[in-house]
Design a protein around this motif. Structure first.
Motif, short mmCIF file in Angstrom:
data_model
loop_
_atom_site.label_atom_id
_atom_site.label_comp_id
_atom_site.label_asym_id
_atom_site.label_seq_id
_atom_site.Cartn_x
_atom_site.Cartn_y
_atom_site.Cartn_z
N ARG A 172 37.40 -33.50 10.55
CA ARG A 172 38.13 -32.57 9.53
C ARG A 172 37.32 -32.53 8.45
NH1 ARG A 172 40.47 -32.57 13.49
NH2 ARG A 172 42.82 -32.65 13.97
N ALA A 173 37.33 -31.42 7.86
CA ALA A 173 36.58 -31.18 6.34
C ALA A 173 37.46 -31.62 5.22
CB ALA A 173 36.17 -29.57 6.29
N VAL A 174 37.05 -31.98 4.20
CA VAL A 174 37.58 -32.49 2.96
C VAL A 174 37.12 -31.66 1.72
CG1 VAL A 174 37.97 -34.80 4.02
CG2 VAL A 174 35.78 -34.52 2.83
N LEU A 220 22.80 -34.26 0.73
CA LEU A 220 23.16 -33.41 1.87
C LEU A 220 24.46 -33.44 2.08
CD1 LEU A 220 20.13 -34.04 4.21
CD2 LEU A 220 20.04 -32.37 2.43
N ALA A 221 25.34 -32.11 2.13
CA ALA A 221 26.56 -31.98 2.56
C ALA A 221 26.54 -31.19 3.74
CB ALA A 221 27.27 -31.59 1.42
N ILE A 222 27.19 -31.50 4.90
CA ILE A 222 27.29 -30.66 6.15
C ILE A 222 28.88 -29.70 5.75
CG2 ILE A 222 27.80 -30.35 8.63
CD1 ILE A 222 26.20 -32.75 8.74
N LYS A 223 28.67 -28.64 5.36
CA LYS A 223 29.81 -27.70 5.26
C LYS A 223 30.70 -27.53 6.42
CE LYS A 223 27.05 -24.80 2.03
NZ LYS A 223 26.24 -23.63 1.78
N LYS A 224 31.93 -27.10 5.82
CA LYS A 224 32.83 -26.84 7.03
C LYS A 224 32.50 -25.55 7.86
CE LYS A 224 37.83 -25.75 7.92
NZ LYS A 224 39.18 -25.19 7.28
N CYS A 225 32.33 -25.66 9.16
CA CYS A 225 31.68 -24.54 10.05
C CYS A 225 32.33 -24.71 11.26
CB CYS A 225 29.90 -24.64 9.96
SG CYS A 225 29.40 -26.27 10.66
N GLY A 226 31.84 -23.74 12.21
CA GLY A 226 32.34 -23.70 13.44
C GLY A 226 31.64 -24.73 14.19
N VAL A 227 32.20 -25.07 15.45
CA VAL A 227 31.57 -26.20 16.42
C VAL A 227 30.26 -26.13 16.73
CG1 VAL A 227 32.50 -25.17 18.68
CG2 VAL A 227 32.28 -27.60 18.21
N HIS A 228 29.95 -24.78 16.94
CA HIS A 228 28.36 -24.21 17.58
C HIS A 228 27.53 -24.54 16.56
CE1 HIS A 228 30.09 -22.74 21.29
NE2 HIS A 228 30.73 -21.76 20.27
N SER A 244 18.00 -29.88 5.86
CA SER A 244 18.18 -29.45 4.78
C SER A 244 18.23 -27.97 4.21
CB SER A 244 17.20 -30.20 3.62
OG SER A 244 15.84 -29.99 4.13
N GLU A 245 17.70 -27.16 4.95
CA GLU A 245 17.50 -25.57 4.59
C GLU A 245 18.52 -24.98 5.57
OE1 GLU A 245 15.68 -24.81 2.12
OE2 GLU A 245 15.20 -26.84 1.98
N LYS A 246 19.46 -25.51 6.30
CA LYS A 246 20.33 -24.93 7.19
C LYS A 246 21.45 -24.22 6.37
CE LYS A 246 19.12 -26.01 11.54
NZ LYS A 246 18.82 -25.30 12.53
N ASP A 247 21.85 -22.88 6.72
CA ASP A 247 22.83 -22.40 5.83
C ASP A 247 24.24 -23.06 5.81
OD1 ASP A 247 23.72 -21.78 8.27
OD2 ASP A 247 23.82 -19.60 8.19
N CYS A 248 24.56 -24.10 6.63
CA CYS A 248 25.71 -24.85 6.70
C CYS A 248 25.40 -26.32 6.06
CB CYS A 248 26.64 -24.94 8.08
SG CYS A 248 25.42 -25.64 9.23
N VAL A 249 24.43 -26.32 5.48
CA VAL A 249 24.13 -27.52 4.69
C VAL A 249 23.76 -27.37 3.39
CG1 VAL A 249 22.49 -29.63 4.71
CG2 VAL A 249 23.02 -28.74 7.03
N LEU A 250 24.49 -27.99 2.29
CA LEU A 250 24.09 -27.81 0.87
C LEU A 250 23.21 -29.19 0.43
CD1 LEU A 250 24.93 -27.10 -2.03
CD2 LEU A 250 26.35 -28.77 -2.16
N HIS A 251 22.11 -28.73 -0.04
CA HIS A 251 21.14 -29.49 -0.53
C HIS A 251 20.85 -29.56 -1.84
CE1 HIS A 251 16.51 -30.88 -0.04
NE2 HIS A 251 17.06 -31.97 -0.65
N LEU A 252 20.95 -30.60 -2.59
CA LEU A 252 20.97 -30.81 -4.06
C LEU A 252 19.99 -32.11 -4.09
CD1 LEU A 252 24.57 -30.33 -5.01
CD2 LEU A 252 22.68 -28.53 -5.24
N GLN A 253 19.19 -31.89 -5.25
CA GLN A 253 18.33 -33.01 -5.98
C GLN A 253 18.60 -33.21 -7.26
OE1 GLN A 253 13.91 -32.76 -6.68
NE2 GLN A 253 13.81 -34.16 -4.82
#
Length: 292
Positions: A172-174, A220-228, A244-253
């Motif tokens: 579940r996403a939070v 690194l945060a894995i955003k809410k996305c579809g199962v695929h 880190s460069e995936k569109d469903c991943v937030l990467h901050l430093q």
């Protein structure tokens, strides 16, 4: 004769480290180093600080998994004991040692320790606790302290994977509000990790351009996305490919993170139970010297 203290966990990994003690003592003795042993207890090793102050060693070695290293780092940094730390990874998971590649040739590593070769590295701080590798929260992040110790000793990393498979239907996403050095981000995410190295949960190269001594941590945060998409990210992580460069991943430093959510969410620090959110995470630059 040089003195080092070995802070060792007798039940880490497959509980077999004690069978290596004689070999390790002999290896350091051969290098002109006297090894003094401190056997950790399951609860309460605060007397280790007084032990160090009495024996006055030139350095400390932590033998165990990530939790043992975590405890040793906290005892040293909290008590302003600035001694170099060596890591002998003998646990189920040895992420920080794996990142530093110090477990690949132990005789060569012992030579580096004997020569006093070390490098100062950053640590993260959450409240009054420190972490050397990762702070996390969300789905999957509590697995390390939910897996039964006997199962972990019997199956090693496979115990984590089996537990993880059972968690997938519960994903579940939070909602998260993440402020990184003053810049705010709002999102729904399955989980987040704030990392010092590129090895997390035995998965290598999770992000690019990481450094353990740049005065910053990476989130690194894995955003809410579809199962695929979720399965694609998971497959890359298992394969050792950076995500880190995936569109469903937030990467901050950043040097500082403030992470908030609605409801209750438990954090995890280096595989040990951490505080409930919200978290204020700050980088302590080059807080500890590591033999490497």
């Amino acid at each position: 004769m040089q003195k080092l203290v070995l802070f060792y966990n007798p039940v880490s990994g497959h509980a077999a480290f004690k069978n290596k003690l004689d070999w390790i003592v002999e290896a350091f003795q051969r290098r002109g180093i006297l090894l003094l042993l401190y056997r950790t207890k399951r609860e309460g090793n605060e007397d280790f600080v007084e032990f160090l102050r009495e024996v006055k060693p030139e350095g400390v070695l932590a033998a165990g998994g990530d939790g043992t290293v975590h405890e040793c780092v906290n005892l040293l940094v909290k008590n302003n004991i600035d001694l170099p730390l060596g890591i002998i990874g003998s646990g189920t998971s040895n992420d920080f040692a794996t990142y530093l590649q110090i477990n690949e040739d132990m005789e060569a590593y012992f030579d580096k320790i004997a020569a006093g070769s070390c490098r100062r590295m950053d640590v993260g701080k959450v409240g009054d606790k420190y972490f050397i590798n990762v702070a996390s929260a969300g789905m999957m992040t509590s697995i390390a302290h939910e897996v039964d110790r006997r199962l972990k000793n019997a199956l090693g990393k496979m115990a984590y994977y089996l537990k993880g498979i059972g968690e997938i239907p519960k994903f579940r996403a939070v909602p998260l509000t993440i402020t990184a050095d003053g810049e705010k981000h709002e999102l729904e995410a399955f989980l987040f990790v704030v990392i010092n190295s590129g090895v997390v949960g035995s998965m290598k190269n999770v992000a690019e351009k990481l450094a353990v001594d740049d005065g910053k941590l990476d989130l690194l945060a894995i955003k809410k996305c579809g199962v695929h998409k979720l399965m694609a990210v998971t497959a890359d992580l298992v394969a050792g490919k950076p995500v880190s460069e995936k569109d469903c991943v937030l990467h901050l430093q950043a040097r500082n993170f403030q992470i908030e959510t609605t409801g209750e969410l438990q954090s995890d620090l280096d595989g040990e139970v951490g505080p409930m959110l919200p978290l204020h995470i700050e980088t302590i630059p080059q807080a500890i010297a590591i033999y490497c």
